[in-house]
Design a protein around this motif. Structure first.
Motif, PDB file in Angstrom:
ATOM      1  N   HIS A 241       0.834  -1.201   0.000  1.00 35.40           N
ATOM      2  CA  HIS A 241       0.000   0.000   0.000  1.00 35.40           C
ATOM      3  C   HIS A 241       0.874   1.259   0.000  1.00 35.40           C
ATOM      4  O   HIS A 241       0.585   2.227  -0.711  1.00 35.40           O
ATOM      5  N   ILE A 242       1.931   1.235   0.781  1.00 32.38           N
ATOM      6  CA  ILE A 242       2.829   2.392   0.865  1.00 32.38           C
ATOM      7  C   ILE A 242       3.576   2.578  -0.456  1.00 32.38           C
ATOM      8  O   ILE A 242       3.675   3.699  -0.981  1.00 32.38           O
ATOM      9  N   GLU A 243       4.087   1.489  -0.999  1.00 29.60           N
ATOM     10  CA  GLU A 243       4.836   1.570  -2.256  1.00 29.60           C
ATOM     11  C   GLU A 243       3.975   2.115  -3.390  1.00 29.60           C
ATOM     12  O   GLU A 243       4.422   2.956  -4.182  1.00 29.60           O
ATOM     13  N   ASN A 244       2.728   1.641  -3.452  1.00 25.95           N
ATOM     14  CA  ASN A 244       1.831   2.116  -4.517  1.00 25.95           C
ATOM     15  C   ASN A 244       1.526   3.597  -4.371  1.00 25.95           C
ATOM     16  O   ASN A 244       1.517   4.344  -5.367  1.00 25.95           O
ATOM     17  N   LEU A 245       1.298   4.042  -3.148  1.00 27.79           N
ATOM     18  CA  LEU A 245       1.005   5.456  -2.932  1.00 27.79           C
ATOM     19  C   LEU A 245       2.203   6.336  -3.265  1.00 27.79           C
ATOM     20  O   LEU A 245       2.059   7.417  -3.838  1.00 27.79           O
ATOM     21  N   ARG A 246       3.390   5.874  -2.925  1.00 28.88           N
ATOM     22  CA  ARG A 246       4.589   6.676  -3.190  1.00 28.88           C
ATOM     23  C   ARG A 246       4.820   6.816  -4.701  1.00 28.88           C
ATOM     24  O   ARG A 246       5.339   7.844  -5.154  1.00 28.88           O
ATOM     25  N   LYS A 247       4.431   5.808  -5.461  1.00 32.96           N
ATOM     26  CA  LYS A 247       4.557   5.905  -6.924  1.00 32.96           C
ATOM     27  C   LYS A 247       3.521   6.867  -7.495  1.00 32.96           C
ATOM     28  O   LYS A 247       3.820   7.671  -8.384  1.00 32.96           O
ATOM     29  N   GLN A 248       2.298   6.795  -6.974  1.00 31.24           N
ATOM     30  CA  GLN A 248       1.209   7.608  -7.505  1.00 31.24           C
ATOM     31  C   GLN A 248       1.299   9.062  -7.049  1.00 31.24           C
ATOM     32  O   GLN A 248       1.067   9.986  -7.838  1.00 31.24           O
ATOM     33  N   GLU A 249       1.630   9.261  -5.781  1.00 30.39           N
ATOM     34  CA  GLU A 249       1.700  10.613  -5.220  1.00 30.39           C
ATOM     35  C   GLU A 249       2.913  10.715  -4.292  1.00 30.39           C
ATOM     36  O   GLU A 249       2.800  10.513  -3.086  1.00 30.39           O
ATOM     37  N   ASP A 263       7.190  -3.834   9.501  1.00 30.26           N
ATOM     38  CA  ASP A 263       7.639  -3.357   8.180  1.00 30.26           C
ATOM     39  C   ASP A 263       6.838  -2.144   7.716  1.00 30.26           C
ATOM     40  O   ASP A 263       7.378  -1.237   7.073  1.00 30.26           O
ATOM     41  N   VAL A 264       5.553  -2.090   8.066  1.00 27.35           N
ATOM     42  CA  VAL A 264       4.738  -0.936   7.690  1.00 27.35           C
ATOM     43  C   VAL A 264       5.180   0.305   8.466  1.00 27.35           C
ATOM     44  O   VAL A 264       5.319   1.397   7.896  1.00 27.35           O
ATOM     45  N   SER A 313      -7.330   6.853   3.247  1.00 26.53           N
ATOM     46  CA  SER A 313      -6.874   5.677   3.971  1.00 26.53           C
ATOM     47  C   SER A 313      -5.678   5.063   3.256  1.00 26.53           C
ATOM     48  O   SER A 313      -5.639   5.022   2.021  1.00 26.53           O
ATOM     49  N   LEU A 314      -4.725   4.580   4.019  1.00 30.03           N
ATOM     50  CA  LEU A 314      -3.569   3.909   3.430  1.00 30.03           C
ATOM     51  C   LEU A 314      -4.005   2.684   2.629  1.00 30.03           C
ATOM     52  O   LEU A 314      -3.400   2.348   1.620  1.00 30.03           O
ATOM     53  N   ASN A 315      -5.061   2.024   3.091  1.00 34.11           N
ATOM     54  CA  ASN A 315      -5.640   0.886   2.370  1.00 34.11           C
ATOM     55  C   ASN A 315      -6.992   1.321   1.822  1.00 34.11           C
ATOM     56  O   ASN A 315      -7.959   1.468   2.571  1.00 34.11           O
ATOM     57  N   PRO A 316      -7.101   1.528   0.500  1.00 32.18           N
ATOM     58  CA  PRO A 316      -8.348   2.048  -0.070  1.00 32.18           C
ATOM     59  C   PRO A 316      -9.528   1.092   0.064  1.00 32.18           C
ATOM     60  O   PRO A 316     -10.680   1.499  -0.128  1.00 32.18           O
ATOM     61  N   PHE A 317      -9.257  -0.171   0.382  1.00 33.48           N
ATOM     62  CA  PHE A 317     -10.329  -1.155   0.510  1.00 33.48           C
ATOM     63  C   PHE A 317     -10.614  -1.493   1.973  1.00 33.48           C
ATOM     64  O   PHE A 317     -11.230  -2.511   2.281  1.00 33.48           O
ATOM     65  N   MET A 318     -10.180  -0.609   2.866  1.00 28.54           N
ATOM     66  CA  MET A 318     -10.320  -0.853   4.292  1.00 28.54           C
ATOM     67  C   MET A 318     -11.775  -0.774   4.736  1.00 28.54           C
ATOM     68  O   MET A 318     -12.539   0.057   4.247  1.00 28.54           O
ATOM     69  N   CYS A 319     -12.134  -1.639   5.692  1.00 23.42           N
ATOM     70  CA  CYS A 319     -13.460  -1.586   6.314  1.00 23.42           C
ATOM     71  C   CYS A 319     -13.305  -1.079   7.746  1.00 23.42           C
ATOM     72  O   CYS A 319     -12.255  -1.240   8.353  1.00 23.42           O
ATOM     73  N   PRO A 320     -14.361  -0.478   8.297  1.00 23.54           N
ATOM     74  CA  PRO A 320     -14.300  -0.065   9.706  1.00 23.54           C
ATOM     75  C   PRO A 320     -14.150  -1.275  10.615  1.00 23.54           C
ATOM     76  O   PRO A 320     -14.413  -2.415  10.214  1.00 23.54           O
ATOM     77  N   CYS A 321     -13.731  -1.022  11.859  1.00 28.84           N
ATOM     78  CA  CYS A 321     -13.625  -2.090  12.854  1.00 28.84           C
ATOM     79  C   CYS A 321     -15.006  -2.693  13.089  1.00 28.84           C
ATOM     80  O   CYS A 321     -15.936  -1.994  13.511  1.00 28.84           O
ATOM     81  N   LEU A 322     -15.157  -3.986  12.813  1.00 27.60           N
ATOM     82  CA  LEU A 322     -16.473  -4.614  12.849  1.00 27.60           C
ATOM     83  C   LEU A 322     -17.059  -4.645  14.256  1.00 27.60           C
ATOM     84  O   LEU A 322     -18.250  -4.388  14.451  1.00 27.60           O
TER      85      LEU A 322
END
Length: 369
Positions: A241-249, A263-264, A313-322
């Motif tokens: 997620h971090i690597e993709n964001l750094r490439k895009q923005e 690692d995150v 969100s760092l993870n665009p597919f993140m769900c709230p805490c259930l």
């Protein structure tokens, strides 16, 4: 409903069906009416991760320990419907007067991390650790743990920690004993210990299900024993997620909670507690961009309240805490209407013998904060 052995609960398993027939407006109007009727006798704390539909009725919002502490400063409150999860309500019960009634609107609102360390597993694991390491270990527990685990830690001379003061508390713990057992979140323990200069090679993981250490080195070198637990929300963020964001923005700032994996945290720009995340965003310059690795309700709220910054969100597919989202308008209204009728449901009561040692653990932390 899971009935926890340390709680005394008067609760209904199923929400009465009529609440599912009410409109949002009807429920909101009734909650406002009941709040006005009770006045200061009713105090509603709301955790940052709660839904917007619930947090709007909170008299104060914050992290779990802050909310519990604020409850102690509300002597006029007879009833405290805690909009959070069960371990938070337990802490509030332990820190408030016996005659004040702490309520959890939905008993299904638990915490998967807290449930990863139960008292039987902990006592069994502690026996093994004593055989391997002798009397060289001080236990610390994240406040995101059950009252029984806090009680265990307090009984054995240890303390609770928060994500804000974990570093300070680990420093203190090392003045008491040679080694630390950190419950129940291995990631917060690992990230904090590493920040103190302890190499990963000196950290062993205790797997409670298998009842064994996950460690390949010399046990004499171990400084920190990490309980194999985690937050199901924060483990959903990864380095990709971090690597993709750094490439895009490339100008996007990465800000994560220390419950994220090692690692995150190492790949991010900033890491810190919920309060740190909120303060960082609020004080950030207009026009800055932020990808945040924490619970989605909070991320969305920060984006709404800080429109002069780009927040995702760092993870665009993140769900709230259930489990945190178990508290909703209908359960909040139900618990309040029961109070209006003179009945207390879902009261959280920690037994005195558990609370005594758990409060010791909490106070050892508060004395150093």
């Amino acid at each position: 409903m899971e009935v926890l052995d340390i709680l005394e609960i008067d609760s209904e398993v199923t929400l009465p069906d009529r609440y599912n027939q009410l409109s949002t407006q009807e429920m909101e109007d009734r909650i406002r009416e009941i709040k006005a009727k009770f006045g200061e006798r009713l105090f509603i704390p709301g955790h940052h991760y709660q839904k917007d539909e619930v947090i709007q009725f909170a008299d104060v919002r914050g992290d779990s320990l802050k909310l519990a502490q604020i409850c102690t400063a509300k002597p006029e409150a007879d009833f405290i419907p805690f909009c959070g999860v069960h371990f938070m309500a337990e802490t509030a019960d332990m820190l408030t007067r016996p005659d004040q009634k702490v309520i959890l609107p939905d008993m299904r609102a638990g915490c998967s991390m807290a449930d990863m360390a139960d008292i039987d597993q902990t006592e069994s694991g502690w026996e093994v650790m004593q055989e391997v390491f002798g009397d060289t270990i001080l236990p610390l527990t994240y406040v995101n743990s059950t009252a029984s685990i806090k009680g265990f830690v307090g009984k054995h001379g240890g303390a609770t920690v928060t994500s804000s003061n974990a570093k300070k508390m680990l420093e203190w713990a090392f003045t008491q004993k040679e080694r630390i057992l950190f419950l129940p979140d291995q990631h917060l323990g690992r990230n904090t210990a590493y920040d103190l200069g302890i190499p990963l090679e000196q950290m062993a993981v205790w797997a409670p299900i298998e009842e064994e250490f996950e460690y390949e080195g010399d046990f004499d070198d171990v400084k920190v024993i990490l309980w194999k637990g985690h937050c199901s929300v924060h483990e959903k963020f990864n380095v990709k997620h971090i690597e993709n964001l750094r490439k895009q923005e490339p100008d996007m700032n990465i800000l994560v909670h220390p419950e994220c994996t090692f690692d995150v945290v190492q790949a991010s720009d900033y890491d810190g507690s919920t309060s740190f995340i909120i303060n960082t965003i609020e004080s950030a310059d207009p026009g800055t961009k932020w990808a945040i690795g924490t619970e989605m309700n909070l991320v969305n709220r920060l984006a709404q309240e800080n429109p002069d910054k780009k927040i995702v969100s760092l993870n665009p597919f993140m769900c709230p805490c259930l489990t945190m989202n178990r508290i909703d308008l209908s359960h909040l209204l139900w618990s309040l209407e029961k109070l209006e009728q003179g009945e207390v449901v879902n009261q959280i009561t920690v037994p005195e013998e558990v609370a005594e040692h758990a409060v010791l653990a909490l106070n050892r932390m508060l004395d150093r904060s």
